[in-house]
Scaffold this motif. Structure first.
Motif, PDB file in Angstrom:
ATOM      1  N   LEU A  84      12.650   6.138 -39.282  1.00  0.00           N
ATOM      2  CA  LEU A  84      13.302   6.615 -38.212  1.00  0.00           C
ATOM      3  C   LEU A  84      13.818   7.953 -38.067  1.00  0.00           C
ATOM      4  O   LEU A  84      14.062   8.753 -37.121  1.00  0.00           O
ATOM      5  CB  LEU A  84      14.495   5.676 -37.938  1.00  0.00           C
ATOM      6  N   ASP A  85      13.968   8.488 -39.521  1.00  0.00           N
ATOM      7  CA  ASP A  85      14.784   9.832 -39.729  1.00  0.00           C
ATOM      8  C   ASP A  85      13.601  10.670 -39.710  1.00  0.00           C
ATOM      9  O   ASP A  85      13.897  12.016 -40.030  1.00  0.00           O
ATOM     10  CB  ASP A  85      15.484   9.759 -41.039  1.00  0.00           C
ATOM     11  N   GLY A  86      12.102  10.366 -39.632  1.00  0.00           N
ATOM     12  CA  GLY A  86      11.082  11.527 -39.622  1.00  0.00           C
ATOM     13  C   GLY A  86      10.802  11.941 -41.038  1.00  0.00           C
ATOM     14  O   GLY A  86       9.934  12.656 -41.070  1.00  0.00           O
ATOM     15  N   GLN A  87      11.435  11.463 -42.013  1.00  0.00           N
ATOM     16  CA  GLN A  87      11.087  12.013 -43.502  1.00  0.00           C
ATOM     17  C   GLN A  87      10.001  11.257 -44.169  1.00  0.00           C
ATOM     18  O   GLN A  87       9.614  11.827 -45.481  1.00  0.00           O
ATOM     19  CB  GLN A  87      12.378  11.994 -44.151  1.00  0.00           C
ATOM     20  N   ARG A  88       9.499  10.294 -43.872  1.00  0.00           N
ATOM     21  CA  ARG A  88       8.575   9.498 -44.533  1.00  0.00           C
ATOM     22  C   ARG A  88       7.175   9.026 -43.418  1.00  0.00           C
ATOM     23  O   ARG A  88       7.899   8.604 -42.195  1.00  0.00           O
ATOM     24  CB  ARG A  88       8.919   8.092 -45.203  1.00  0.00           C
ATOM     25  N   VAL A  89       6.159   9.171 -43.921  1.00  0.00           N
ATOM     26  CA  VAL A  89       5.043   8.626 -43.184  1.00  0.00           C
ATOM     27  C   VAL A  89       4.440   7.530 -43.934  1.00  0.00           C
ATOM     28  O   VAL A  89       4.404   7.437 -45.202  1.00  0.00           O
ATOM     29  CB  VAL A  89       4.008   9.698 -42.842  1.00  0.00           C
ATOM     30  N   TYR A  90       4.164   6.294 -43.369  1.00  0.00           N
ATOM     31  CA  TYR A  90       3.742   5.042 -44.177  1.00  0.00           C
ATOM     32  C   TYR A  90       2.203   4.811 -43.400  1.00  0.00           C
ATOM     33  O   TYR A  90       2.098   4.669 -42.308  1.00  0.00           O
ATOM     34  CB  TYR A  90       4.694   3.959 -43.732  1.00  0.00           C
ATOM     35  N   VAL A  91       1.427   4.633 -44.534  1.00  0.00           N
ATOM     36  CA  VAL A  91      -0.018   4.582 -44.192  1.00  0.00           C
ATOM     37  C   VAL A  91      -0.582   3.044 -44.925  1.00  0.00           C
ATOM     38  O   VAL A  91      -0.587   3.456 -45.947  1.00  0.00           O
ATOM     39  CB  VAL A  91      -0.822   5.695 -44.375  1.00  0.00           C
ATOM     40  N   THR A  92      -1.009   2.099 -44.287  1.00  0.00           N
ATOM     41  CA  THR A  92      -1.706   0.955 -44.850  1.00  0.00           C
ATOM     42  C   THR A  92      -3.266   1.409 -45.096  1.00  0.00           C
ATOM     43  O   THR A  92      -3.792   2.114 -44.298  1.00  0.00           O
ATOM     44  CB  THR A  92      -1.445  -0.158 -44.024  1.00  0.00           C
ATOM     45  N   SER A  93      -3.492   0.752 -46.359  1.00  0.00           N
ATOM     46  CA  SER A  93      -4.954   1.059 -46.871  1.00  0.00           C
ATOM     47  C   SER A  93      -5.483  -0.335 -46.696  1.00  0.00           C
ATOM     48  O   SER A  93      -5.419  -1.102 -47.801  1.00  0.00           O
ATOM     49  CB  SER A  93      -4.909   1.882 -48.351  1.00  0.00           C
ATOM     50  N   LEU A  94      -6.492  -0.505 -45.981  1.00  0.00           N
ATOM     51  CA  LEU A  94      -7.221  -1.956 -45.839  1.00  0.00           C
ATOM     52  C   LEU A  94      -7.915  -2.001 -46.986  1.00  0.00           C
ATOM     53  O   LEU A  94      -8.232  -3.020 -47.517  1.00  0.00           O
ATOM     54  CB  LEU A  94      -7.984  -2.085 -44.420  1.00  0.00           C
ATOM     55  N   ALA A  95      -8.704  -0.942 -47.560  1.00  0.00           N
ATOM     56  CA  ALA A  95      -9.665  -0.996 -48.552  1.00  0.00           C
ATOM     57  C   ALA A  95      -9.093  -1.080 -50.107  1.00  0.00           C
ATOM     58  O   ALA A  95      -9.713  -1.634 -50.919  1.00  0.00           O
ATOM     59  CB  ALA A  95     -10.336   0.452 -48.589  1.00  0.00           C
ATOM     60  N   SER A  96      -7.714  -0.732 -50.140  1.00  0.00           N
ATOM     61  CA  SER A  96      -7.149  -1.062 -51.473  1.00  0.00           C
ATOM     62  C   SER A  96      -6.035  -1.757 -51.409  1.00  0.00           C
ATOM     63  O   SER A  96      -5.137  -1.858 -52.720  1.00  0.00           O
ATOM     64  CB  SER A  96      -6.840   0.306 -52.205  1.00  0.00           C
ATOM     65  N   ASN A  97      -5.856  -2.310 -50.361  1.00  0.00           N
ATOM     66  CA  ASN A  97      -4.418  -3.195 -50.352  1.00  0.00           C
ATOM     67  C   ASN A  97      -3.053  -2.296 -50.741  1.00  0.00           C
ATOM     68  O   ASN A  97      -2.186  -2.895 -51.635  1.00  0.00           O
ATOM     69  CB  ASN A  97      -4.449  -4.483 -51.163  1.00  0.00           C
ATOM     70  N   LYS A  98      -3.161  -1.291 -50.142  1.00  0.00           N
ATOM     71  CA  LYS A  98      -1.783  -0.420 -50.520  1.00  0.00           C
ATOM     72  C   LYS A  98      -1.055   0.151 -49.296  1.00  0.00           C
ATOM     73  O   LYS A  98      -1.797   0.222 -48.321  1.00  0.00           O
ATOM     74  CB  LYS A  98      -2.414   0.842 -51.466  1.00  0.00           C
ATOM     75  N   LEU A  99       0.220   0.637 -49.396  1.00  0.00           N
ATOM     76  CA  LEU A  99       0.806   1.468 -48.596  1.00  0.00           C
ATOM     77  C   LEU A  99       1.270   2.545 -49.286  1.00  0.00           C
ATOM     78  O   LEU A  99       1.565   2.762 -50.247  1.00  0.00           O
ATOM     79  CB  LEU A  99       2.179   0.793 -48.342  1.00  0.00           C
ATOM     80  N   ALA A 100       0.765   3.633 -48.513  1.00  0.00           N
ATOM     81  CA  ALA A 100       0.666   4.974 -49.016  1.00  0.00           C
ATOM     82  C   ALA A 100       2.101   5.488 -48.191  1.00  0.00           C
ATOM     83  O   ALA A 100       2.240   5.517 -47.027  1.00  0.00           O
ATOM     84  CB  ALA A 100      -0.230   5.967 -48.649  1.00  0.00           C
ATOM     85  N   VAL A 101       3.072   6.396 -49.041  1.00  0.00           N
ATOM     86  CA  VAL A 101       4.194   6.650 -48.405  1.00  0.00           C
ATOM     87  C   VAL A 101       4.186   8.101 -48.832  1.00  0.00           C
ATOM     88  O   VAL A 101       3.988   8.787 -49.877  1.00  0.00           O
ATOM     89  CB  VAL A 101       5.568   6.295 -49.423  1.00  0.00           C
ATOM     90  N   LEU A 102       4.125   8.927 -47.731  1.00  0.00           N
ATOM     91  CA  LEU A 102       4.066  10.484 -47.687  1.00  0.00           C
ATOM     92  C   LEU A 102       5.224  11.112 -47.082  1.00  0.00           C
ATOM     93  O   LEU A 102       5.936  10.589 -46.550  1.00  0.00           O
ATOM     94  CB  LEU A 102       2.950  10.740 -46.928  1.00  0.00           C
TER      95      LEU A 102
END
Length: 185
Positions: free
Chosen positions: A100-118
């Protein structure tokens, strides 16, 4: 798209061969598009050497500037089957959401069962979090300090703390008739 008239006002290209997820930063209006980019201009396997696609995050500013970030900058494609690359890879980036504060982008990874936090510019991967099998979507809930991850392989909803990414809950979201041989690959 102007929602009042459903007319297209602007278009953007070169964000990926296959686009999976889209999110808008609530602070600055930046658009994030998770995608893969096929290396179609390199012909034949000897030139590709197993590197056939890049996983990326495309960012479009409110003024229309497009930037594409590689989600696996750590990968060394000159060394085959490097376990460190596989353990931290972000592959098939199916879902994307902003905090909500726009300071993180979350991306799910179907191939590796991970959540990337950018970070919001998509430059730095702040964390790679193991999540439920087959993550296909992510929602950030700022009011509760939670992230919700949809796991397609077992038809589950995982709730994580947005602070430390610990699992708060895991529940089924209905019957999934997919046989185990398919789920487990």
């Amino acid at each position: 798209i102007t929602t009042a008239t459903n007319t297209v006002t602007r278009t953007f290209g070169d964000l990926g061969s296959v686009n999976f997820g889209l999110a808008v930063n609530p602070i600055d209006g930046r658009i994030a598009v998770s995608s893969t980019e096929a290396l179609n201009l390199r012909r034949f396997e000897p030139r590709l050497r197993g590197h056939i696609v890049d996983t990326q995050l495309g960012l479009v500013t409110a003024s229309g500037v497009v930037t594409v970030r590689n989600l696996n900058p750590h990968a060394d494609y000159s060394v085959p089957n490097r376990p460190a690359d596989a353990d931290s890879a972000i592959g098939i980036p199916t879902g994307v959401a902003y905090s909500l504060d726009g300071q993180r982008v979350y991306v799910t990874s179907l191939a590796s069962n991970k959540l990337a936090v950018l970070d919001p510019a998509g430059v730095g991967v702040l964390a790679r979090v193991s999540v439920v099998a087959g993550p296909t979507g992510v929602v950030a809930d700022a009011a509760r300090g939670r992230l919700y991850i949809v796991g397609r392989f077992r038809n589950q909803l995982q709730t994580l703390s947005a602070v430390d990414f610990s699992q708060l809950a895991l529940q089924g979201i209905g019957f999934d008739p997919t046989p185990d041989v398919i789920v487990n690959g």
